[in-house]
Write an enzyme that holds these catalytic residues in place. Structure first.
Site, PDB file in Angstrom:
ATOM      1  N   HIS A 163       0.407  -1.909 -14.960  1.00  0.00           N
ATOM      2  CA  HIS A 163       1.719  -2.257 -14.411  1.00  0.00           C
ATOM      3  C   HIS A 163       2.723  -2.222 -15.564  1.00  0.00           C
ATOM      4  O   HIS A 163       2.686  -3.085 -16.429  1.00  0.00           O
ATOM      5  CB  HIS A 163       1.617  -3.655 -13.772  1.00  0.00           C
ATOM      6  CG  HIS A 163       2.919  -4.212 -13.308  1.00  0.00           C
ATOM      7  ND1 HIS A 163       3.056  -5.539 -12.947  1.00  0.00           N
ATOM      8  CD2 HIS A 163       4.141  -3.644 -13.114  1.00  0.00           C
ATOM      9  CE1 HIS A 163       4.316  -5.757 -12.571  1.00  0.00           C
ATOM     10  NE2 HIS A 163       4.990  -4.627 -12.675  1.00  0.00           N
TER      11      HIS A 163
ATOM     12  N   MET B 125       6.662  -7.055  -5.948  1.00  0.00           N
ATOM     13  CA  MET B 125       6.581  -8.240  -6.811  1.00  0.00           C
ATOM     14  C   MET B 125       6.906  -9.483  -5.983  1.00  0.00           C
ATOM     15  O   MET B 125       7.927  -9.540  -5.297  1.00  0.00           O
ATOM     16  CB  MET B 125       7.569  -8.146  -7.974  1.00  0.00           C
ATOM     17  CG  MET B 125       7.212  -7.138  -9.058  1.00  0.00           C
ATOM     18  SD  MET B 125       5.556  -7.317  -9.745  1.00  0.00           S
ATOM     19  CE  MET B 125       5.613  -8.958 -10.465  1.00  0.00           C
TER      20      MET B 125
ATOM     21  N   ASP C   8      -0.800  -5.768 -17.557  1.00  0.00           N
ATOM     22  CA  ASP C   8       0.656  -5.903 -17.549  1.00  0.00           C
ATOM     23  C   ASP C   8       1.240  -5.485 -18.889  1.00  0.00           C
ATOM     24  O   ASP C   8       1.084  -6.195 -19.883  1.00  0.00           O
ATOM     25  CB  ASP C   8       1.033  -7.365 -17.273  1.00  0.00           C
ATOM     26  CG  ASP C   8       0.763  -7.762 -15.839  1.00  0.00           C
ATOM     27  OD1 ASP C   8       1.291  -7.093 -14.937  1.00  0.00           O
ATOM     28  OD2 ASP C   8       0.031  -8.752 -15.619  1.00  0.00           O
TER      29      ASP C   8
ATOM     30  N   ASP D 213       1.939  -8.828  -6.258  1.00  0.00           N
ATOM     31  CA  ASP D 213       1.679  -9.340  -7.609  1.00  0.00           C
ATOM     32  C   ASP D 213       2.579 -10.538  -7.901  1.00  0.00           C
ATOM     33  O   ASP D 213       3.809 -10.414  -7.883  1.00  0.00           O
ATOM     34  CB  ASP D 213       1.952  -8.202  -8.601  1.00  0.00           C
ATOM     35  CG  ASP D 213       1.689  -8.574 -10.062  1.00  0.00           C
ATOM     36  OD1 ASP D 213       1.127  -9.646 -10.315  1.00  0.00           O
ATOM     37  OD2 ASP D 213       2.058  -7.753 -10.928  1.00  0.00           O
TER      38      ASP D 213
ATOM     39  N   SER E 257      -5.395  -9.960 -13.041  1.00  0.00           N
ATOM     40  CA  SER E 257      -4.461  -9.660 -14.140  1.00  0.00           C
ATOM     41  C   SER E 257      -4.929 -10.342 -15.419  1.00  0.00           C
ATOM     42  O   SER E 257      -4.968 -11.580 -15.507  1.00  0.00           O
ATOM     43  CB  SER E 257      -3.062 -10.148 -13.788  1.00  0.00           C
ATOM     44  OG  SER E 257      -2.275 -10.136 -14.964  1.00  0.00           O
TER      45      SER E 257
ATOM     46  N   MET F  54       6.110  -2.802 -17.129  1.00  0.00           N
ATOM     47  CA  MET F  54       7.409  -3.466 -17.064  1.00  0.00           C
ATOM     48  C   MET F  54       8.187  -3.056 -18.311  1.00  0.00           C
ATOM     49  O   MET F  54       8.309  -3.813 -19.281  1.00  0.00           O
ATOM     50  CB  MET F  54       7.201  -4.990 -16.996  1.00  0.00           C
ATOM     51  CG  MET F  54       6.708  -5.427 -15.622  1.00  0.00           C
ATOM     52  SD  MET F  54       5.857  -7.017 -15.655  1.00  0.00           S
ATOM     53  CE  MET F  54       4.216  -6.480 -16.084  1.00  0.00           C
TER      54      MET F  54
ATOM     55  N   HIS G 214      -6.036  -5.379 -13.693  1.00  0.00           N
ATOM     56  CA  HIS G 214      -4.577  -5.246 -13.757  1.00  0.00           C
ATOM     57  C   HIS G 214      -4.106  -5.539 -15.174  1.00  0.00           C
ATOM     58  O   HIS G 214      -4.375  -6.614 -15.723  1.00  0.00           O
ATOM     59  CB  HIS G 214      -3.954  -6.235 -12.763  1.00  0.00           C
ATOM     60  CG  HIS G 214      -2.476  -6.102 -12.582  1.00  0.00           C
ATOM     61  ND1 HIS G 214      -1.905  -5.212 -11.700  1.00  0.00           N
ATOM     62  CD2 HIS G 214      -1.445  -6.766 -13.153  1.00  0.00           C
ATOM     63  CE1 HIS G 214      -0.592  -5.332 -11.729  1.00  0.00           C
ATOM     64  NE2 HIS G 214      -0.282  -6.273 -12.611  1.00  0.00           N
TER      65      HIS G 214
ATOM     66  N   MET H 118       4.492  -5.146 -21.022  1.00  0.00           N
ATOM     67  CA  MET H 118       5.872  -5.655 -21.056  1.00  0.00           C
ATOM     68  C   MET H 118       6.503  -5.290 -22.383  1.00  0.00           C
ATOM     69  O   MET H 118       5.874  -5.459 -23.440  1.00  0.00           O
ATOM     70  CB  MET H 118       5.867  -7.175 -20.923  1.00  0.00           C
ATOM     71  CG  MET H 118       5.159  -7.674 -19.689  1.00  0.00           C
ATOM     72  SD  MET H 118       5.245  -9.473 -19.627  1.00  0.00           S
ATOM     73  CE  MET H 118       4.193  -9.801 -18.207  1.00  0.00           C
TER      74      MET H 118
HETATM   75  C1  DX5 Z   1       4.045 -10.904 -13.861  1.00  0.00           C
HETATM   76  C2  DX5 Z   1       2.839  -9.994 -13.872  1.00  0.00           C
HETATM   77  C3  DX5 Z   1       1.692 -10.473 -13.081  1.00  0.00           C
HETATM   78  C4  DX5 Z   1       1.094 -11.771 -13.561  1.00  0.00           C
HETATM   79  C5  DX5 Z   1       0.531 -12.487 -12.363  1.00  0.00           C
HETATM   80  O1  DX5 Z   1       5.089 -10.252 -14.511  1.00  0.00           O
HETATM   81  O2  DX5 Z   1       3.199  -8.718 -13.364  1.00  0.00           O
HETATM   82  O3  DX5 Z   1       0.684  -9.473 -12.978  1.00  0.00           O
HETATM   83  O4  DX5 Z   1       0.087 -11.591 -14.502  1.00  0.00           O
HETATM   84  O5  DX5 Z   1       0.139 -13.751 -12.761  1.00  0.00           O
HETATM   85  P1  DX5 Z   1      -0.183 -14.916 -11.727  1.00  0.00           P
HETATM   86  O6  DX5 Z   1      -1.221 -14.414 -10.782  1.00  0.00           O
HETATM   87  O7  DX5 Z   1      -0.638 -16.011 -12.597  1.00  0.00           O
HETATM   88  O8  DX5 Z   1       1.113 -15.220 -10.989  1.00  0.00           O
HETATM   89 ZN    ZN Z   2       1.581  -7.265 -12.912  1.00  0.00          ZN
END
Ligand code: DX5
Ligand code: ZN
Length: 226
Positions: free
Chosen positions: A66, A137, A35, A175, A10, A68, A33, A37
């Protein structure tokens, strides 16, 4: 059973002033990956299509986006156009998963469905038949570097049973809080794809962590009963 455990670093934990360097450091990964948001579905804002386009230009590793966000039905296609290979949307947010799956598949893009820690596996009853991947998650989404929630192991086993009952085998991804210390147990519990941010990008040699994580997970997978 899927052939090997896949690793999806990620980039939330990458150094954004040196993103090209960090992407090059994970060229052996199976996915990147990304993210997305929106500051609404989760209490944090990250990045959008511009970053997806830039990462696409920088690597041939498939992009695992991903989302969110509150309105994935409207915005997922932006990410398909930006170069995503797989787009995962939250069960808690998507309105018509099956229609979105059709629209993404028409464009040659795979679709995943995500559940938060508080969402039961039973909410996926009508989803496992239409998706290519299910993401469980193991932290509350929004931030990297959080502690892994142990109840995830039980959910992975439950999800495998649900998929078996339906006669389908989407990839199962985990994740949040994934590291070398739980990779083996996660694969044993049923995970096919491991997402890791901090564990990979905060390490001095990200490529070595990817290799070790894959190896540990492969051992775990061999011990899986299926
Ligand atoms: C959290 C994200 C993850 C995050 C994971 O909302 O979806 O993908 O980047 O980070 P680590 O591996 O540091 O927990
Ligand atoms: Zn993620």
């Amino acid at each position: 059973m899927n052939d090997s455990i896949l690793i999806s670093p990620s980039i939330l934990a990458a150094d954004f002033l040196n993103l090209g360097r960090d992407i090059a450091a994970i060229s052996d990964a199976d996915f990147v990956h990304i993210d997305v948001m929106d500051g609404h579905f989760v209490p944090n804002l990250s990045y959008g299509t511009t970053i997806v386009e830039a990462v696409k230009r920088a690597t041939s590793v498939p992009l695992d986006v991903h989302m969110m966000v509150t309105n994935p039905d409207e915005t997922a296609l932006w990410y398909a156009d930006a170069g995503a290979d797989l787009i995962s949307v939250h069960r808690e947010a998507v309105e018509d998963l099956s229609a979105l799956a059709d629209r993404l598949h028409e464009r040659g893009v795979k679709i995943g469905v995500v559940i938060n820690p508080a969402t039961p596996v039973s909410d996926l009853e009508d989803a496992v038949d239409v998706v290519d991947l299910v993401l469980v998650m193991s932290v509350n989404p929004g931030f990297g570097g959080q502690g892994f929630i142990d109840a995830t192991y039980g959910k992975l086993r439950e999800l495998r049973e649900l998929c078996d009952r339906h006669g389908v085998s989407p990839l199962i991804e985990v994740d949040g809080g994934v590291s070398l210390s739980n990779a083996r147990a996660l694969a044993a519990a049923g995970a096919d794809v491991l997402v890791a941010g901090s564990a990979i990008f905060k390490a001095p040699q990200p490529a070595a962590v990817i290799r070790d994580m894959r190896e540990l997970a492969s051992i775990g997978r061999t011990s899986r009963k299926d």
